[in-house]
Scaffold this motif. Sequence first.
Motif, PDB file in Angstrom:
ATOM      1  N   VAL A  38       0.861  -1.180   0.000  1.00 41.12           N
ATOM      2  CA  VAL A  38       0.000   0.000   0.000  1.00 41.12           C
ATOM      3  C   VAL A  38       0.895   1.226   0.000  1.00 41.12           C
ATOM      4  O   VAL A  38       1.705   1.398   0.908  1.00 41.12           O
TER       5      VAL A  38
ATOM      6  N   LEU B 183      -2.810   4.584   0.972  1.00 46.86           N
ATOM      7  CA  LEU B 183      -3.343   4.495   2.330  1.00 46.86           C
ATOM      8  C   LEU B 183      -4.184   5.721   2.665  1.00 46.86           C
ATOM      9  O   LEU B 183      -5.182   5.633   3.376  1.00 46.86           O
TER      10      LEU B 183
ATOM     11  N   ASP C  96      -7.883   5.319   4.005  1.00 45.75           N
ATOM     12  CA  ASP C  96      -8.321   6.012   5.212  1.00 45.75           C
ATOM     13  C   ASP C  96      -9.618   6.764   4.943  1.00 45.75           C
ATOM     14  O   ASP C  96     -10.568   6.708   5.723  1.00 45.75           O
TER      15      ASP C  96
ATOM     16  N   TYR D 164     -11.757  -9.395  10.056  1.00 46.44           N
ATOM     17  CA  TYR D 164     -10.433 -10.034  10.078  1.00 46.44           C
ATOM     18  C   TYR D 164     -10.526 -11.496   9.654  1.00 46.44           C
ATOM     19  O   TYR D 164      -9.531 -12.192   9.592  1.00 46.44           O
TER      20      TYR D 164
ATOM     21  N   GLU E 270      -6.439  -7.581  20.691  1.00 44.46           N
ATOM     22  CA  GLU E 270      -6.976  -6.824  19.544  1.00 44.46           C
ATOM     23  C   GLU E 270      -8.289  -6.160  19.918  1.00 44.46           C
ATOM     24  O   GLU E 270      -8.535  -4.994  19.621  1.00 44.46           O
TER      25      GLU E 270
ATOM     26  N   ARG F 169      -9.136  -2.006  20.278  1.00 47.86           N
ATOM     27  CA  ARG F 169     -10.137  -1.283  19.504  1.00 47.86           C
ATOM     28  C   ARG F 169     -11.249  -0.714  20.384  1.00 47.86           C
ATOM     29  O   ARG F 169     -11.850   0.322  20.052  1.00 47.86           O
TER      30      ARG F 169
ATOM     31  N   THR G 252     -10.503   2.337  11.917  1.00 46.86           N
ATOM     32  CA  THR G 252      -9.133   1.841  12.081  1.00 46.86           C
ATOM     33  C   THR G 252      -9.046   0.360  11.753  1.00 46.86           C
ATOM     34  O   THR G 252      -8.012  -0.139  11.325  1.00 46.86           O
TER      35      THR G 252
ATOM     36  N   GLU H  76      -8.726  -0.033   7.955  1.00 49.10           N
ATOM     37  CA  GLU H  76      -7.442   0.261   7.326  1.00 49.10           C
ATOM     38  C   GLU H  76      -6.305  -0.547   7.942  1.00 49.10           C
ATOM     39  O   GLU H  76      -5.150  -0.345   7.615  1.00 49.10           O
ATOM     40  N   SER H  77      -6.661  -1.478   8.802  1.00 49.01           N
ATOM     41  CA  SER H  77      -5.647  -2.320   9.402  1.00 49.01           C
ATOM     42  C   SER H  77      -5.141  -3.332   8.382  1.00 49.01           C
ATOM     43  O   SER H  77      -5.907  -3.800   7.533  1.00 49.01           O
ATOM     44  N   PRO H  78      -3.867  -3.693   8.475  1.00 46.04           N
ATOM     45  CA  PRO H  78      -3.397  -4.731   7.552  1.00 46.04           C
ATOM     46  C   PRO H  78      -4.149  -6.037   7.764  1.00 46.04           C
ATOM     47  O   PRO H  78      -4.225  -6.859   6.845  1.00 46.04           O
ATOM     48  N   LYS H  79      -4.714  -6.222   8.925  1.00 47.02           N
ATOM     49  CA  LYS H  79      -5.423  -7.463   9.195  1.00 47.02           C
ATOM     50  C   LYS H  79      -6.724  -7.561   8.419  1.00 47.02           C
ATOM     51  O   LYS H  79      -7.269  -8.651   8.242  1.00 47.02           O
TER      52      LYS H  79
ATOM     53  N   LEU I 203      -6.980  -5.522   5.343  1.00 49.83           N
ATOM     54  CA  LEU I 203      -6.614  -5.284   3.945  1.00 49.83           C
ATOM     55  C   LEU I 203      -5.814  -6.423   3.333  1.00 49.83           C
ATOM     56  O   LEU I 203      -5.788  -6.569   2.112  1.00 49.83           O
ATOM     57  N   PHE I 204      -5.136  -7.199   4.164  1.00 48.88           N
ATOM     58  CA  PHE I 204      -4.320  -8.285   3.630  1.00 48.88           C
ATOM     59  C   PHE I 204      -4.844  -9.625   4.102  1.00 48.88           C
ATOM     60  O   PHE I 204      -5.283  -9.775   5.233  1.00 48.88           O
TER      61      PHE I 204
END
Lengths: 446, 380, 570
Positions: free
Chosen positions: C85, C90, C94, C141, C149, C153, C177, C180-183, C185-186
């Motif tokens: 990203v 990003l 966001d 997720y 986690e 949050r 949040t 946009e977390s890698p958890k 997005l990926f």
Amino acid sequence: MTPMHRMNRRTALKGMLGGAAVTVGLPFLDCFLDSNGVALADGAKLPVCFGTWFWGLGLNPGRWEPPTAGKITALGPELQPLVAFKDKMNVFSGMKTFLDGKPNGVHFSGVQGILTGTAPRGMTADKPSVDTLISDVIGTRTRFRSLEVASAGNPSHSQSRRNGAVVNPAEISPAALYTRVFGPEFTDPNAADFKPDPAVMVRKSALSAVTEDRQSFVKHLGAADRARLDEYFTSLRSLEQQLALQLEKPAPLEACTVPGKIDETPIGTEIEIVKTNHRLFAGLLAHAMACGQTQVVNVAFADATSSLRRAGGTQTHHEFSHEEPVDAVLGYQPTLAWFFNEIMGSLAFFLTSLDGIKEGDKTLLDRTLIMTATDLGYAKLHGLENMPLMTFGSGNGRVKTGIHVIAQGEPVTRVGLTCQQVMGVPVSSWGTDSNQTSKTITEIVA
Amino acid sequence: MLLAGRFGAGTVHVLGGALVAAAALGAVSPMAAAETRSFVVSYFYDANWSDGKTDCPDGLNLSAIDFYRRDLARAGKTHDEIEAALKDFPGEGGLKQPWVPMVVTRGNGKDNVYANPTTMPDMGLKEVKGKYAYGFNLDGKGAASPNSFEDPDTHEQGVNNQLYRTMGCIRSFRGLPPPGRPSLAENLWDVLRDVIPAWVVTLDAPDGFAKDGAVTVTIDRSLDRITRDASGTAAQADMTFRIDSDPRSHNVLQGQLKGGVVMVAGGDVHMQLDPYLMPDLQMTKTHLRLAFNPDGTMRGMIGGYQPWMNLYYGLADQGHIKEYAGSIDIPAVYYSYKRNADFDPDPKTGENRQISSTYMIEAVPAFIVPAGSDKTAEAR
Amino acid sequence: MRHTSTLLRLALSAATVAFLWATPAPAADGDKPAGAETVTRRLSQEQYRQIIGDLFGPTIKVGGRFEPDIRREGLLAVGASQVSVTASGLEEYDKIARNVAAQVVSEQHRDTLIPCHPAKPNAPDDSCATQFLRDTGRMLYRRPLTDEELASRVKVANDAAVGLKDFYSGLGISLATMLESPKFLFRESIAEPDPKHSGQFRMDAYSKASQLSFFLWDSAPDPALLDAAAKGELETDSGLAKQVDRLLASPRLQGGVRAFFVDMLGFDEFQTLAKDTMIFPKFNPAVAKDAQEQTLRTINKVLVVDQADYRDIFTTPKTYLTPLLASVYAVPLVAPDGGWTPYQFKDGDPRAGIVSQVAFVALHSHPGRSSPTLRGKAVREVLLCQKVPTPPANVNFTLVQDTKNPQYKTARARLGAHATQATCAGCHKIMDPIGLGLEGFDSGGSIRTMENGVALDLSGELDGTNFTDAAGLAKAVHDDPAATSCVVNRAFAYGMGRLAARDESETINGLQKAFQDSGFKFPALLRQIATSDAFYRVAPPQQLGSVDQPSKLAAGTRIDSNNSREESAQ
């Protein structure tokens, strides 16, 4: 008031501050400015800016080079649209990208040579482009580390990359760029009052939860993935930086005026559409720099293959480069030259947009250094010899202008090296294999 | 193997369901079979010729702001009152603008001047005085026909086109350069065609289009609207249109095919339209001349007499809006229509009720199917 | 001629083999394949939208510009494992995240989307925030949140509620949040030892659920699938098969199959496709949109609805048209509401099958004219998985121009030189004869019989099979064994996010055979892949040391002469 650290570029050229890292200083506080709002109170100038301007297919060899080395007295016919800037530009002829036996990635190897210092093995670049190296030095205190635009409608036309496969995507819509830069999240540096937005404070603090995600996330990643995700976390820091800046009162900038809102325009590869979008982008980027929103801009006029076309025409610029015969009388491909003229005319417009912003007795262009890039030296045969290279602007006096340097057979990386050095990147040599160089173009260093 | 190139959409052959390749490709055989070509109207607008000088030797008519000044002064308003009212002319043109109520009643200060044009005197519209006009010899009198013109393309004498005479020196109705579309006429149709049902034209040639012969021209309204093509200006070709079975817009005219040009001389046409232009097109002694372009599109003219009150209604119902937008002095046009009308005298008053007129047609190929058809015609 | 073409075919198949195998991972003990290193894939734009739609319903609008996906080895699904990203990317994520979150907590939506109410609307509420973030987080997720986690949050929501004096705004900030977390997005694949194959590793249950769900539905696992993962049902063959069959039987399979073909057929290129409006007035952007939909509907009917032979997509005369497409095809069409209408071409009509459909011929053309070379190349690379070598850099095209008659009337004539010049012929012989069969369709997809006044000759050849028109070409593609083996390889790569490893050749062969035995039924292929061990196998995780210091690129980066970055010791 804490004095600002500034990288003395002479120190950079000598090869370094004893290993100390470059730091860019504190926020601009308006007590630093003198009563003109132009220079800083300790006599330093407004911050330096850098940019790249890319177009595809190079130029017709023999038709752009100034007639003599040294002071530019005239420009070749294909650079004529830029003649108004002949005293504010430098031209470099004779330089090439070395392949060292690697296959010629057409429309790719050449531009990678200029911008990343490396002719890649395949069709995937794997080195950062010079603008990202420079933005790491001069782009860390602005809202946007850099701004990329592409006037021919595809975000992948951008040539700016941090590493590897992916470029930093370019804006293709001037209207969208306007909203992004001057829309609701813009803080006017000249606004009388400034109150940090509590919502922004909340957002910034919330983002730390995302940063914390990093530890548990990378635990499961392989090494290759980790390197890749590193970029994500760099981007996250840029986002935090943006928010942090929004919480600080920006220094007033006299030359900053907010441009009028831009409406949606058609997007495409037809030359008139591209020129219109480019004009809008040029204005926006100039204002963005004048208003301190960024110090690094990257413009991709079109893609390296140059899909530009004329309305009603069946062939693109690229097709003409290969299929149009060289005119027996003129000695070059005339339609190809027509496109080049349009492109150089647009470059002139871009420069005019910067030069038109007065800052005291100088202009925005004077404190900017623009480096051009292209993919080929001779489009017809995909030649990488004699690639046209130019710089514009004097980068806040760091660069002498009006000079033609003939560097026959030397690597194109000399330009990228010199630009990095005058911008304060602590580098003494740059590039790989035969493109590696440590020969600064001292003729243009002030 | 694939069939004909460009006239594809039109070549929907009906005889026995077989597709006739030979005729489509223009092959001429002694027993040339019947052919049909169908089109949808992409543009319909006043056929007003102009060379920029000889058509309006007295100059063009005033712009709206100027004839408003003139008329309001005549109505007794002082210079200051007039300038104050026109200060932000036209503004948004809505009823709240100060100039609007003054202008709407500029005849006698109280009556709506568009509904009652005779509350204004005839201010004398500048009219066409040139030699040329597009159109047809409607009254059969040829050059002996009073106030007639010569067609600039065919050089036919005795062209009757009094509508052009009336409107041709209003800037927004000038067809410059020929055969250009007059700007307001083009704009009115351009806006309308997105919303009104399309007009479709079918040409049936029993002996095919390759040789001269009889041809039947059928003009219908469709249940469907046109779609704009990628350029945004012409209609998308080869779309399918269902015919509106309403007899009020079904017109069959007999004509001749001569040298590839379709000609009709006589007949009545009635098409439902829209008050934005005019409520309907009612034409008598209708003449047509239609020709085909190499790309398969069709271009031509339709002319005839129509009730001028119908045309006036198309202006008056929008009143000041069309008046200021097109600088059309509506009461003056009323008088001009009345004066220039050249057909169908009223038995009581002796005044002509119809006026000669000509319109341009631009059309693209289309498929036509009867309304209620759930079987599409066979693919070519 | 024959000799040359045999050599070419050998070269092609060699190229194909090289093209299809990924770099192998170190082999484990025994002769079982080890799989390749796990790939972490970024969500595609479509997957992002799909997940938001699954979770929050269709009224939540996802606006903004997504970072472009990239294509590798012929698929965006493989490119997803190579993108990260960027900063501007990003910035956009966001914005999109905040926008979506704001809608979710808005007055309009909060009652349907948030299952609890805060005690006080302008203050934090631990329990309601916890409930919402836990349930939503599990879906986002694709696995339950850990205690840390969730706590993190909830803290964000509480702090933000205090700062903004509003529970819902605070909740929205926290939700953003997560988005946009890698958890989110990926897509990570977490490896665990495989009890069935000692020394090897497989994906854990939740990773399996994701692997399966993205493959068949192009979206995150639904609650039922997550529950099955939680209960350990995916570890048994029968439990896994049950879920696979459930997903295959669902109407959502159509969306998944659609996503696969959008990727394989390269429809993302439509976003930057331009046709000259003066030369092709029929081809407006709505046509481009309809054309893609036409091809996808055609494929869906053959593969999913009728469960017919995969190869029929190349020859089926049945399709769906809109009024605009009908105008491009120049056929009359009465569409009941101006929408999609089934349409059938007559037997032998060259417009049958997806190769001659607008989405193929228009996509693989220049803006101003058609291109037999581009189309031939596309048939090879897209439909047959055969790589065409890149042209040599120093070709001088002017050599091939006849200066007396620069204006070649037809593409066949213009390309004639390709067949005679030695440096050109080698590659063009494998492209042009295919594409010439499609010259009956211009760059906008419309049918034509002439070009510049000359009648078109549509004969051509595909690897020795001659044809005289596009219908013949379609049949040649249908009959080519490369067509079916290509889709097997693509489907596997799509699901895995990488090419098959060299020692997975047995797996691929098995899939080919099963596909053939099933009568080339596409859902059967999907099932075969989704129930195979290979699909969930991963290489042993790398020895991971301590987690790195976050690199401080913001200030102070030293670059050495090799241009690699060193992190400063700050």
